[in-house]
Design a protein around this motif. Structure first.
Motif, PDB file in Angstrom:
ATOM      1  N   MET A 304       0.832  -1.195   0.000  1.00 48.64           N
ATOM      2  CA  MET A 304       0.000   0.000   0.000  1.00 48.64           C
ATOM      3  C   MET A 304       0.875   1.258   0.000  1.00 48.64           C
ATOM      4  SD  MET A 304      -3.172   0.568   2.542  1.00 48.64           S
ATOM      5  CE  MET A 304      -4.408   1.789   2.141  1.00 48.64           C
ATOM      6  N   LYS A 305       1.925   1.243   0.818  1.00 54.80           N
ATOM      7  CA  LYS A 305       2.842   2.399   0.883  1.00 54.80           C
ATOM      8  C   LYS A 305       3.562   2.586  -0.440  1.00 54.80           C
ATOM      9  CE  LYS A 305       3.940   2.577   5.784  1.00 54.80           C
ATOM     10  NZ  LYS A 305       4.398   1.326   6.433  1.00 54.80           N
ATOM     11  N   PHE A 306       3.988   1.468  -1.016  1.00 58.09           N
ATOM     12  CA  PHE A 306       4.699   1.499  -2.300  1.00 58.09           C
ATOM     13  C   PHE A 306       3.809   2.124  -3.383  1.00 58.09           C
ATOM     14  CE2 PHE A 306       5.860  -0.534  -6.350  1.00 58.09           C
ATOM     15  CZ  PHE A 306       7.227  -0.268  -6.406  1.00 58.09           C
ATOM     16  N   LEU A 307       2.560   1.705  -3.431  1.00 61.66           N
ATOM     17  CA  LEU A 307       1.623   2.250  -4.425  1.00 61.66           C
ATOM     18  C   LEU A 307       1.381   3.740  -4.183  1.00 61.66           C
ATOM     19  CD1 LEU A 307      -1.003  -0.663  -4.649  1.00 61.66           C
ATOM     20  CD2 LEU A 307       0.793  -0.106  -6.304  1.00 61.66           C
ATOM     21  N   ALA A 308       1.215   4.113  -2.910  1.00 61.40           N
ATOM     22  CA  ALA A 308       0.948   5.519  -2.570  1.00 61.40           C
ATOM     23  C   ALA A 308       2.086   6.411  -3.064  1.00 61.40           C
ATOM     24  CB  ALA A 308       0.752   5.667  -1.070  1.00 61.40           C
ATOM     25  N   LYS A 309       3.327   5.912  -2.946  1.00 62.35           N
ATOM     26  CA  LYS A 309       4.494   6.683  -3.408  1.00 62.35           C
ATOM     27  C   LYS A 309       4.431   6.959  -4.902  1.00 62.35           C
ATOM     28  CE  LYS A 309       8.203   5.616  -0.272  1.00 62.35           C
ATOM     29  NZ  LYS A 309       8.649   4.249  -0.111  1.00 62.35           N
ATOM     30  N   LEU A 351      -7.993  -2.320  -5.042  1.00 58.84           N
ATOM     31  CA  LEU A 351      -7.273  -1.537  -6.055  1.00 58.84           C
ATOM     32  C   LEU A 351      -8.228  -0.541  -6.737  1.00 58.84           C
ATOM     33  CD1 LEU A 351      -5.239  -4.454  -7.696  1.00 58.84           C
ATOM     34  CD2 LEU A 351      -4.592  -2.963  -5.785  1.00 58.84           C
ATOM     35  N   PRO A 352      -7.669   0.477  -7.402  1.00 60.90           N
ATOM     36  CA  PRO A 352      -8.529   1.452  -8.089  1.00 60.90           C
ATOM     37  C   PRO A 352      -9.475   0.752  -9.072  1.00 60.90           C
ATOM     38  CG  PRO A 352      -6.256   2.224  -8.067  1.00 60.90           C
ATOM     39  CD  PRO A 352      -6.245   0.812  -7.546  1.00 60.90           C
TER      40      PRO A 352
END
Ligand SMILES: *Cc1c(COP(=O)(O)O)cnc(C)c1O
Length: 374
Positions: A304-309, A351-352
């Motif tokens: 989740m953090k990786f995607l947010a970045k 996911l989106p």
């Protein structure tokens, strides 16, 4: 006007592209309703109720103020209240449980299936009590609970069934639409839902004329007409404006569901073969409208953090099972009571996904996830 392209973020959900595409129609409807001289309980609601019932293959639907109210009024119509147990799940939106509590009844949680995250019908036997009156399956993410064994169990024990269809508009089980199998189906038209209004709204569906009549009274102070209460009721109405806007949106609902399924197929294909991910599992008898596309992975928080970045939004539905929330501590559940539910809370990630999400953005999401697990 604001649209998706103003932002670099890959949005988890958005309605602005739909608004941009159909703005003239939505504004025309607003003007029609505002000029009609009737804003509540008029012909636009009646027309939508009829169309929505048709969509769900049932004879009756009643518009109400929200999905929470839809569940609450369904239970009230079935005579459920203080002293009664209602079996549901703890990995749902809080309103499922809030609606049960609003009747005075007691929610009892059954654990869920690990692959579908849905009510494990084989667990019903373990949680039924002398006080059990009703089963409240939640068709979470838009995928339907295994209804055939559930209905058999309910019949065998003389229990009512209220389907929480808040996420399941457009879903079906063995050809039966969500909301057509239980005594009552409860729908939400909260903006993010598969059929979303421009504010709050909800509806109940039923095949039973007695419940239809009762539900129409319950949402209107217990009155049939005039100023006379036949019974104790409430105020829970879907207004003319939301009904008229929903009536127009429902004509495009099948296309919206196909768009959701197309994006889900893209995710399925793009994410296949990654060992550390569990993809959504669909029962063969089910049509899944993909309100949410929810994967499972032990490395959820990191991912989740990786995607947010990379400016990719994602969400956890839901991070805390209800039986362990402070607000429901009084129910007396301890950690470990619902092992599958509790484990899933730490691994699921949505996911989106919304009908207008560009395919290229879904592909970027897939690419990012593949890089993460490489
Ligand atoms: C959204 C939702 C509700 C509540 O609907 P509201 O219209 O927000 O009151 C109930 N149950 C589930 C599973 C939901 O997702």
């Amino acid at each position: 006007m604001k649209t998706r392209t103003d932002s670099q973020t890959i949005r988890y959900w958005d309605y602005l592209d739909d608004y941009a595409a159909h703005r003239d129609e939505y504004l025309r409807i607003c003007d029609e309703v505002f000029s009609s001289g009737r804003l509540v309980l008029g012909s636009r609601l009646a027309a939508f109720e009829q169309k929505f019932a048709g969509y769900c293959h049932v004879p009756y639907s009643v518009g109400v103020a929200s999905g929470t109210d839809a569940i609450f009024l369904a239970l009230k119509a079935l005579g459920i209240g203080i002293g009664d147990d209602v079996i549901t799940v703890a990995n749902t939106a809080v309103p499922t449980v809030a609606a049960i509590r609003a009747t005075g009844a007691n929610p009892v949680f059954a654990d869920v299936e690990e692959d579908t995250c849905l009510m494990d019908v084989s667990r019903l036997e373990a949680v039924i009590t002398r006080r059990t009156r009703c089963i409240l399956p939640v068709h979470l993410f838009g995928h339907m609970v295994d209804m055939q064994p559930l209905l058999e169990f309910a019949n065998r024990h003389g229990l009512s069934v209220v389907e929480d269809c808040a996420q399941a508009c457009g879903a079906s089980y063995a050809g039966y639409p969500a909301g057509s199998l239980g005594d009552v189906g409860a729908f939400s038209f909260y903006p993010t839902k598969v059929l979303g209004a421009f504010g709050d709204g909800g509806a109940v569906t039923t095949t039973r004329p007695d419940l239809h009549e009762k539900l129409r009274k319950l949402r209107f102070y217990g009155m049939q007409s005039g100023y006379y209460a036949d019974e104790e009721g409430y105020n829970s109405r879907l207004d003319e404006l939301q009904a008229a806007l929903l009536d127009s949106k429902i004509d495009r609902l099948d296309d919206a569901v196909i768009a959701r399924q197309g994006l889900a197929a893209l995710y399925d294909k793009g994410l296949a073969g990654i060992d550390d991910i569990g993809l959504p599992v669909v029962r063969k008898e089910c049509k899944h409208p993909y309100y949410l596309y929810t994967i499972r992975t032990k490395r959820r928080d990191e991912l989740m953090k990786f995607l947010a970045k990379q400016n990719i939004e994602s969400k956890v539905n839901y991070p805390d099972p209800i039986h362990l929330m402070r607000g429901y501590a009084f129910l007396g559940y301890r950690p470990g009571t619902l092992p599958v539910t509790e484990q899933l809370a730490g691994t699921i990630l949505s996911l989106p996904l919304y009908p207008e999400l560009p395919k290229e953005q879904a592909e970027q999401v897939i690419e990012a996830i593949r890089i993460f697990f490489d």
